[in-house]
Write an enzyme that holds these catalytic residues in place. Structure first.
Site, mmCIF file in Angstrom:
data_model
loop_
_atom_site.group_PDB
_atom_site.id
_atom_site.type_symbol
_atom_site.label_atom_id
_atom_site.label_comp_id
_atom_site.label_asym_id
_atom_site.label_seq_id
_atom_site.Cartn_x
_atom_site.Cartn_y
_atom_site.Cartn_z
ATOM 1 C CG HIS A 39 -2.608 -0.620 1.192
ATOM 2 N ND1 HIS A 39 -1.968 -1.997 0.885
ATOM 3 C CD2 HIS A 39 -3.797 0.039 0.954
ATOM 4 C CE1 HIS A 39 -2.917 -2.211 0.285
ATOM 5 N NE2 HIS A 39 -4.384 -1.363 0.835
ATOM 6 C CE LYS A 104 -6.644 -10.745 11.698
ATOM 7 N NZ LYS A 104 -6.392 -12.042 12.283
#
Length: 184
Positions: A39, A104
């Site tokens: 990222h 999550k």
């Protein structure tokens, strides 16, 4: 119990407008992987005005670092990683057209605001079920940052990949609403 909703990538604005927290979904098509190191590189490309290694419009990124496959498998265990690690980067990718993220744990307010503004949904996958989730992955290919090993960006072809809408484009949060539902 409601029947799972089938969705196919790439996602449109209308696709994500129809999804609400708690919806059980089955994803079909192509999704991409990436964790924090990948990222960071993707956001650096955006800040430098360069193209990303794949067209992110309408796509879903799965926050996962899969284990190596055993003989006869296309991928090893592929469970979700904790999503807050991507919070500093996700708003940039959402602004570029990302429509879904899988991980999550809850997301930051900055990510939620970007999701509402640009129409992006956050899906939760079940932690600890990586071997089961891997069964929905039919093909995998590293497309960028191979030097990151398990954190490289992969293109996955998935069939009936199970997830739950954890945060929708309306600012609803299953992590908050779920606790309220069962609080005394």
């Amino acid at each position: 119990m409601a029947k799972p909703i089938n969705i196919s990538t790439p996602l449109s604005d209308q696709d994500v407008e129809n999804l609400k927290i708690g919806d059980e979904i089955l994803i079909n098509g192509v999704i991409y992987t990436g964790r924090d190191a990948a990222h960071k590189r993707l956001v650096n490309l955006i800040n430098e005005g360069k193209e990303l290694p794949f067209d992110i419009s309408g796509q879903i990124i799965y926050f996962v670092g899969p284990t190596p496959p055993k003989p006869g498998q296309v991928i090893g265990s592929a469970g979700p990683t904790t999503s807050y690690r991507m919070d500093a980067y996700s708003p940039y990718l959402i602004a570029k057209g990302l429509k879904g993220m899988i991980g999550k744990g809850a997301r930051s307010q900055e990510v939620v605001e970007a999701m509402k503004k640009y129409k992006c949904v956050y899906f939760a996958a079940i932690g600890g079920a990586g071997a089961l989730l891997a069964k929905s992955i039919k093909k995998t290919e590293v497309i960028a940052y191979e030097d990151l090993g398990p954190e490289a960006v992969r293109r996955l072809e998935v069939e009936n990949f199970p997830a739950i809408v954890a945060q929708d484009i309306y600012g609803n949060n299953l992590y908050v609403e779920g606790m309220k539902k069962y609080a005394r």
